[in-house]
Design a protein around this motif. Structure first.
Motif, PDB file in Angstrom:
ATOM      1  N   ALA A   1       0.807  -1.223   0.000  1.00 34.35           N
ATOM      2  CA  ALA A   1       0.000   0.000   0.000  1.00 34.35           C
ATOM      3  C   ALA A   1       0.840   1.273   0.000  1.00 34.35           C
ATOM      4  CB  ALA A   1      -0.952  -0.004   1.199  1.00 34.35           C
ATOM      5  N   LEU A   2       1.887   1.320   0.804  1.00 38.53           N
ATOM      6  CA  LEU A   2       2.658   2.557   0.907  1.00 38.53           C
ATOM      7  C   LEU A   2       3.369   2.894  -0.396  1.00 38.53           C
ATOM      8  CD1 LEU A   2       4.151   2.270   4.510  1.00 38.53           C
ATOM      9  CD2 LEU A   2       2.178   3.603   3.728  1.00 38.53           C
ATOM     10  N   ASP A   3       3.943   1.888  -1.045  1.00 33.68           N
ATOM     11  CA  ASP A   3       4.593   2.142  -2.334  1.00 33.68           C
ATOM     12  C   ASP A   3       3.572   2.612  -3.372  1.00 33.68           C
ATOM     13  OD1 ASP A   3       7.073   1.502  -1.393  1.00 33.68           O
ATOM     14  OD2 ASP A   3       7.104  -0.532  -2.203  1.00 33.68           O
ATOM     15  N   MET A   4       2.412   1.963  -3.380  1.00 29.41           N
ATOM     16  CA  MET A   4       1.377   2.354  -4.337  1.00 29.41           C
ATOM     17  C   MET A   4       0.891   3.775  -4.056  1.00 29.41           C
ATOM     18  SD  MET A   4      -0.500   1.209  -6.971  1.00 29.41           S
ATOM     19  CE  MET A   4      -1.112  -0.476  -6.996  1.00 29.41           C
ATOM     20  N   GLN A   5       0.708   4.105  -2.789  1.00 32.10           N
ATOM     21  CA  GLN A   5       0.258   5.455  -2.437  1.00 32.10           C
ATOM     22  C   GLN A   5       1.259   6.506  -2.886  1.00 32.10           C
ATOM     23  OE1 GLN A   5      -0.729   5.664   1.766  1.00 32.10           O
ATOM     24  NE2 GLN A   5      -1.823   3.738   1.655  1.00 32.10           N
ATOM     25  N   GLN A   6       2.529   6.266  -2.602  1.00 27.12           N
ATOM     26  CA  GLN A   6       3.556   7.221  -3.029  1.00 27.12           C
ATOM     27  C   GLN A   6       3.569   7.381  -4.540  1.00 27.12           C
ATOM     28  OE1 GLN A   6       7.547   7.646  -1.253  1.00 27.12           O
ATOM     29  NE2 GLN A   6       7.094   5.664  -0.295  1.00 27.12           N
ATOM     30  N   LEU A   7       3.498   6.264  -5.237  1.00 28.93           N
ATOM     31  CA  LEU A   7       3.583   6.291  -6.696  1.00 28.93           C
ATOM     32  C   LEU A   7       2.430   7.076  -7.309  1.00 28.93           C
ATOM     33  CD1 LEU A   7       5.054   5.303  -9.231  1.00 28.93           C
ATOM     34  CD2 LEU A   7       3.677   3.210  -9.120  1.00 28.93           C
ATOM     35  N   VAL A   8       1.203   6.774  -6.869  1.00 33.64           N
ATOM     36  CA  VAL A   8       0.036   7.453  -7.422  1.00 33.64           C
ATOM     37  C   VAL A   8       0.034   8.933  -7.054  1.00 33.64           C
ATOM     38  CG1 VAL A   8      -2.489   7.589  -7.344  1.00 33.64           C
ATOM     39  CG2 VAL A   8      -1.363   5.357  -7.502  1.00 33.64           C
ATOM     40  N   THR A   9       0.279   9.230  -5.781  1.00 29.86           N
ATOM     41  CA  THR A   9       0.203  10.615  -5.323  1.00 29.86           C
ATOM     42  C   THR A   9       1.256  11.491  -5.979  1.00 29.86           C
ATOM     43  OG1 THR A   9      -0.648   9.866  -3.193  1.00 29.86           O
ATOM     44  CG2 THR A   9       0.214  12.111  -3.303  1.00 29.86           C
ATOM     45  N   ARG A  10       2.484  11.033  -5.995  1.00 32.19           N
ATOM     46  CA  ARG A  10       3.539  11.860  -6.551  1.00 32.19           C
ATOM     47  C   ARG A  10       3.428  11.995  -8.060  1.00 32.19           C
ATOM     48  NH1 ARG A  10       9.254  11.326  -3.513  1.00 32.19           N
ATOM     49  NH2 ARG A  10       9.733  12.641  -5.308  1.00 32.19           N
ATOM     50  N   THR A  11       2.899  10.967  -8.713  1.00 31.39           N
ATOM     51  CA  THR A  11       2.655  11.089 -10.154  1.00 31.39           C
ATOM     52  C   THR A  11       1.625  12.171 -10.430  1.00 31.39           C
ATOM     53  OG1 THR A  11       3.213   8.765 -10.583  1.00 31.39           O
ATOM     54  CG2 THR A  11       1.859   9.887 -12.214  1.00 31.39           C
ATOM     55  N   LEU A  12       0.521  12.162  -9.664  1.00 33.81           N
ATOM     56  CA  LEU A  12      -0.519  13.164  -9.880  1.00 33.81           C
ATOM     57  C   LEU A  12      -0.025  14.571  -9.548  1.00 33.81           C
ATOM     58  CD1 LEU A  12      -3.622  11.206  -8.551  1.00 33.81           C
ATOM     59  CD2 LEU A  12      -3.070  11.749 -10.928  1.00 33.81           C
ATOM     60  N   LEU A  13       0.749  14.705  -8.491  1.00 32.11           N
ATOM     61  CA  LEU A  13       1.297  16.017  -8.153  1.00 32.11           C
ATOM     62  C   LEU A  13       2.189  16.532  -9.276  1.00 32.11           C
ATOM     63  CD1 LEU A  13       2.196  15.527  -4.375  1.00 32.11           C
ATOM     64  CD2 LEU A  13       0.287  16.838  -5.321  1.00 32.11           C
ATOM     65  N   ARG A  14       2.944  15.658  -9.887  1.00 30.35           N
ATOM     66  CA  ARG A  14       3.801  16.079 -10.995  1.00 30.35           C
ATOM     67  C   ARG A  14       2.971  16.432 -12.219  1.00 30.35           C
ATOM     68  NH1 ARG A  14       9.267  12.984 -12.492  1.00 30.35           N
ATOM     69  NH2 ARG A  14       9.673  13.932 -10.471  1.00 30.35           N
ATOM     70  N   VAL A  15       1.989  15.597 -12.538  1.00 30.97           N
ATOM     71  CA  VAL A  15       1.159  15.845 -13.719  1.00 30.97           C
ATOM     72  C   VAL A  15       0.446  17.189 -13.610  1.00 30.97           C
ATOM     73  CG1 VAL A  15      -0.923  15.077 -14.925  1.00 30.97           C
ATOM     74  CG2 VAL A  15       0.856  13.418 -14.314  1.00 30.97           C
ATOM     75  N   PHE A  16      -0.016  17.509 -12.393  1.00 29.56           N
ATOM     76  CA  PHE A  16      -0.766  18.753 -12.209  1.00 29.56           C
ATOM     77  C   PHE A  16       0.101  19.889 -11.687  1.00 29.56           C
ATOM     78  CE2 PHE A  16      -4.131  15.549 -12.259  1.00 29.56           C
ATOM     79  CZ  PHE A  16      -5.004  16.115 -13.162  1.00 29.56           C
ATOM     80  N   GLY A  17       1.434  19.762 -11.845  1.00 31.46           N
ATOM     81  CA  GLY A  17       2.328  20.871 -11.644  1.00 31.46           C
ATOM     82  C   GLY A  17       2.663  21.225 -10.229  1.00 31.46           C
ATOM     83  N   GLN A  18       2.625  20.244  -9.298  1.00 30.21           N
ATOM     84  CA  GLN A  18       2.976  20.543  -7.910  1.00 30.21           C
ATOM     85  C   GLN A  18       4.151  19.715  -7.422  1.00 30.21           C
ATOM     86  OE1 GLN A  18       0.052  21.152  -4.905  1.00 30.21           O
ATOM     87  NE2 GLN A  18      -1.572  21.562  -6.364  1.00 30.21           N
ATOM     88  N   ALA A  19       4.915  19.159  -8.325  1.00 29.04           N
ATOM     89  CA  ALA A  19       6.108  18.398  -7.925  1.00 29.04           C
ATOM     90  C   ALA A  19       7.180  18.515  -8.983  1.00 29.04           C
ATOM     91  CB  ALA A  19       5.740  16.934  -7.684  1.00 29.04           C
TER      92      ALA A  19
END
Length: 317
Positions: free
Chosen positions: A299-317
């Protein structure tokens, strides 16, 4: 979901009207929707604690209610990072629970009317590709939808032009730019000592609820499938019909048994008692409990992967 004579479009508008009358203004018009699969409900905990709103599926008009362990049945609205309004679907309804394809995919149409641009779908599935290990993550880049090819299809019937065209293509179903971001993020967040790997591959949808026989698993593997599961593909079909960008992840929770069933006349079976014969057939058999357990450990790896991908896609990472 109660029976109704309303069209799918009318039902979706009723659900959206209900939500818009209750969701705070700052959380309305979510940019992204995330569907949390078996054992992956923790993804919803990645939103900010405040503001955050939850709604049971049972309270939302026409929303399908899951009956399977590991699927809580609630929508969570919140912010990813500081500015990205998102909605998380904690648990999904499946076709094998007795739902129609319209019911299974209804939430996707609601997301479209809410203003969602991108949908992220997660699931747990059995590994067919022998290079995949339990706990690995697969990024979907294609699928095999045997039920759809046979006519059990979420777009069967009169086309709803408000959502999309009559004959939507699916050769571009899995957004390439989003997948590129996933691989970039994976290299940054996963420590070198982990044994978990990220793959890309093909998901085969089966109706369930039985797990596949050995012969069925071999057939799907020969057709080019890397994993097999009981969800996600109908939702992806409807998401693309609605013009949404799609990103989809599979958590490999068990390895499908590909070896042929032992023959009853094999010499090696002679002299074995019933318990020994039963143990031979039990080897590698999938259970829902191991699906949920694999979800917890990854779960933790999946959470990091999804969250950080979305933050990057939407310009916050």
């Amino acid at each position: 979901m109660a029976s109704t004579n309303l069209s799918v479009l009318e039902q979706a508008h009723e659900a959206v009207d209900f939500l818009n009358s209750r969701v705070p203004e700052g959380l309305q018009k979510p940019k992204v929707a995330v569907v949390c699969g078996s054992g992956l409900s923790g993804l919803a905990d990645t939103v900010q604690a405040d503001p955050r709103m939850e709604y049971d599926y049972a309270s939302i008009p026409h929303f399908p209610r899951p009956t399977v362990a590991g699927h809580a049945g609630k929508l969570v609205f919140g912010l990813l990072g500081q500015k990205i309004p998102a909605v998380f679907m904690v648990g999904r309804a499946h076709y094998y629970e007795g739902n129609s394809m319209d019911q299974v995919t209804f939430p996707i149409r609601v997301f479209k009317l809410l203003g969602v641009d991108t949908v992220v779908l997660t699931n747990a599935a059995g590994g067919l590709n022998q290079d995949y290990d339990v706990g690995d993550i697969m990024l979907l880049n294609d699928h095999i939808f045997l039920a759809g090819l046979a006519g059990v299809h979420p777009l069967r019937g009169p086309n709803v032009d408000d959502f999309g065209v009559r004959f939507p293509p699916l050769s571009d179903a899995y957004d390439l730019d989003l997948r590129r971001h996933v691989h970039q993020v994976w290299k940054e967040i996963i420590p070198s000592q982990t044994t978990r790997r990220l793959h890309e591959g093909v998901y085969a949808f089966v109706g369930g609820p039985t797990y596949e026989t050995r012969a069925e698993s071999r057939m799907l593997q020969m057709m080019g499938a890397d994993v097999v599961g009981m969800s996600t593909v109908p939702e992806i079909v409807v998401a693309r019909h609605c013009g949404l960008r799609v990103l989809a992840f599979t958590l490999v929770t068990n390895s499908a048994v590909l070896a042929p069933v032992p023959r009853g006349d094999e010499q090696l079976l002679q002299g074995k008692d019933a318990s020994e014969l039963s143990a031979m057939l039990e080897e590698g058999k999938a259970t829902h409990e191991e699906v949920l357990e694999a979800g917890r450990t990854a779960a933790l790896d999946m959470q990091q992967l999804v969250t950080r991908t979305l933050l990057r896609v939407f310009g916050q990472a």
